[in-house]
Design a protein around this motif. Sequence first.
Motif, PDB file in Angstrom:
ATOM      1  N   GLU A   1       0.830  -1.207   0.000  1.00 20.70           N
ATOM      2  CA  GLU A   1       0.000   0.000   0.000  1.00 20.70           C
ATOM      3  C   GLU A   1       0.866   1.258   0.000  1.00 20.70           C
ATOM      4  O   GLU A   1       0.563   2.241  -0.692  1.00 20.70           O
ATOM      5  CB  GLU A   1      -0.915  -0.018   1.221  1.00 20.70           C
ATOM      6  CG  GLU A   1      -1.891   1.141   1.295  1.00 20.70           C
ATOM      7  CD  GLU A   1      -2.827   1.049   2.497  1.00 20.70           C
ATOM      8  OE1 GLU A   1      -3.146   2.093   3.083  1.00 20.70           O
ATOM      9  OE2 GLU A   1      -3.222  -0.096   2.838  1.00 20.70           O
TER      10      GLU A   1
ATOM     11  N   SER B   1       2.296   1.723  -3.472  1.00 21.26           N
ATOM     12  CA  SER B   1       1.300   2.297  -4.385  1.00 21.26           C
ATOM     13  C   SER B   1       1.188   3.800  -4.172  1.00 21.26           C
ATOM     14  O   SER B   1       1.066   4.576  -5.137  1.00 21.26           O
ATOM     15  CB  SER B   1      -0.067   1.638  -4.170  1.00 21.26           C
ATOM     16  OG  SER B   1      -0.035   0.273  -4.525  1.00 21.26           O
ATOM     17  N   ALA B   2       1.241   4.220  -2.910  1.00 23.92           N
ATOM     18  CA  ALA B   2       1.146   5.653  -2.601  1.00 23.92           C
ATOM     19  C   ALA B   2       2.349   6.401  -3.165  1.00 23.92           C
ATOM     20  O   ALA B   2       2.232   7.538  -3.640  1.00 23.92           O
ATOM     21  CB  ALA B   2       1.051   5.855  -1.092  1.00 23.92           C
TER      22      ALA B   2
ATOM     23  N   GLU C   1       1.912   6.762  -6.911  1.00 24.73           N
ATOM     24  CA  GLU C   1       0.872   7.750  -7.212  1.00 24.73           C
ATOM     25  C   GLU C   1       1.198   9.130  -6.642  1.00 24.73           C
ATOM     26  O   GLU C   1       0.383  10.053  -6.738  1.00 24.73           O
ATOM     27  CB  GLU C   1      -0.468   7.251  -6.653  1.00 24.73           C
ATOM     28  CG  GLU C   1      -0.941   5.955  -7.293  1.00 24.73           C
ATOM     29  CD  GLU C   1      -2.094   5.313  -6.535  1.00 24.73           C
ATOM     30  OE1 GLU C   1      -2.567   5.929  -5.550  1.00 24.73           O
ATOM     31  OE2 GLU C   1      -2.509   4.208  -6.917  1.00 24.73           O
ATOM     32  N   ARG C   2       2.376   9.243  -5.999  1.00 22.73           N
ATOM     33  CA  ARG C   2       2.808  10.491  -5.356  1.00 22.73           C
ATOM     34  C   ARG C   2       1.765  10.989  -4.352  1.00 22.73           C
ATOM     35  O   ARG C   2       1.447  12.176  -4.291  1.00 22.73           O
ATOM     36  CB  ARG C   2       3.106  11.562  -6.407  1.00 22.73           C
ATOM     37  CG  ARG C   2       4.274  11.220  -7.317  1.00 22.73           C
ATOM     38  CD  ARG C   2       4.613  12.332  -8.275  1.00 22.73           C
ATOM     39  NE  ARG C   2       5.776  11.993  -9.096  1.00 22.73           N
ATOM     40  CZ  ARG C   2       7.049  12.177  -8.755  1.00 22.73           C
ATOM     41  NH1 ARG C   2       7.326  12.720  -7.577  1.00 22.73           N
ATOM     42  NH2 ARG C   2       8.022  11.832  -9.565  1.00 22.73           N
ATOM     43  N   ALA C   3       1.251  10.041  -3.576  1.00 21.99           N
ATOM     44  CA  ALA C   3       0.229  10.375  -2.585  1.00 21.99           C
ATOM     45  C   ALA C   3       0.764  10.282  -1.164  1.00 21.99           C
ATOM     46  O   ALA C   3      -0.008  10.240  -0.207  1.00 21.99           O
ATOM     47  CB  ALA C   3      -0.966   9.430  -2.749  1.00 21.99           C
ATOM     48  N   VAL C   4       2.083  10.235  -1.011  1.00 24.55           N
ATOM     49  CA  VAL C   4       2.672  10.166   0.315  1.00 24.55           C
ATOM     50  C   VAL C   4       3.701  11.290   0.442  1.00 24.55           C
ATOM     51  O   VAL C   4       4.362  11.662  -0.538  1.00 24.55           O
ATOM     52  CB  VAL C   4       3.333   8.779   0.553  1.00 24.55           C
ATOM     53  CG1 VAL C   4       4.473   8.554  -0.402  1.00 24.55           C
ATOM     54  CG2 VAL C   4       3.810   8.637   1.994  1.00 24.55           C
ATOM     55  N   ASP C   5       3.838  11.826   1.645  1.00 24.13           N
ATOM     56  CA  ASP C   5       4.737  12.953   1.887  1.00 24.13           C
ATOM     57  C   ASP C   5       6.192  12.504   1.760  1.00 24.13           C
ATOM     58  O   ASP C   5       6.634  11.582   2.450  1.00 24.13           O
ATOM     59  CB  ASP C   5       4.486  13.527   3.278  1.00 24.13           C
ATOM     60  CG  ASP C   5       5.352  14.749   3.543  1.00 24.13           C
ATOM     61  OD1 ASP C   5       5.169  15.753   2.856  1.00 24.13           O
ATOM     62  OD2 ASP C   5       6.215  14.658   4.441  1.00 24.13           O
ATOM     63  N   ASP C   6       6.925  13.161   0.867  1.00 19.75           N
ATOM     64  CA  ASP C   6       8.314  12.765   0.610  1.00 19.75           C
ATOM     65  C   ASP C   6       9.190  12.975   1.836  1.00 19.75           C
ATOM     66  O   ASP C   6      10.058  12.163   2.146  1.00 19.75           O
ATOM     67  CB  ASP C   6       8.859  13.561  -0.577  1.00 19.75           C
ATOM     68  CG  ASP C   6      10.093  12.920  -1.174  1.00 19.75           C
ATOM     69  OD1 ASP C   6       9.966  11.825  -1.744  1.00 19.75           O
ATOM     70  OD2 ASP C   6      11.187  13.513  -1.040  1.00 19.75           O
TER      71      ASP C   6
END
Length: 268
Positions: free
Chosen positions: A241, A244-245, A248-253
């Motif tokens: 999961e 996947s984030a 999709e660039r959906a997690v804070d770098d």
Amino acid sequence: MHHTTRELRLAAALVEAADTLADGFDAGDHLRRVSDHCVELLAARAAGIMLVDAGRAVSFAASSRREEMALDLLQAQHTGGPCLDSYESGEPVPPVSIRVAHADARWPEFTERALRHDIVATFAVPLRRHGTLLGALNVFVPTLPDRTGSPGPVAEGGTPPCEAEVLVAQVLADAAAVGLRNHREFTQYRTLSAQLQEALSSRVRIEQAKGMLAERWGVRADDAFVALRQFARRHRLPLGEVASAVIERAVDDAALREAGGRPPGGLS
């Protein structure tokens, strides 16, 4: 070769009972249809199937004809009856007079209810597959079959009517057991296949996320993987999961960098 109508109906019933490799299969409907075939082929008043696990009844299914009566008679066997006897022995319980069994105090609760329903005789056969017992099929008949074959006709091959009826019921019960086990294995294989596919897809996503982070941060893929794993553990998320984030660039770098032991603003 000449085939009787009954033989053709039996063949069709056996094919239907074994054909369970399909989505939307319902075990209750499957066993109800087997019971219906039993009633039609044996001219019985009713029939029902008791599934048993570790010596305890776990579910019932009855023929559409006189369904409530059949269910009542199956449920009355929690303290003893032809179904449990057949299951425990792994052998058929041959046709028995309900009045005789009641007079002999055999299955008291069951025979008491059977008499109230005007059942004359009953017999049961086990549901079995390669030595594994699943339950029993109980048949309720309007007359006590002739054990000697006289004065009624003798079945082809010299089998008395009494034995022939039990054999037909046993064949149906065996087919029902095959259907149940086949569908159970079919479901297990489908579940395992889905799990393997998900594991493979998850692995692919993880590798892709590792490569993206390694290129973005200018680090080794192993270091990027450590960041992924630590972030997943810290937030109690599946690694797939998190991958996947990342894709999709959906997690804070910055949070990912910190999880990997690196300063949020750059590499150390």
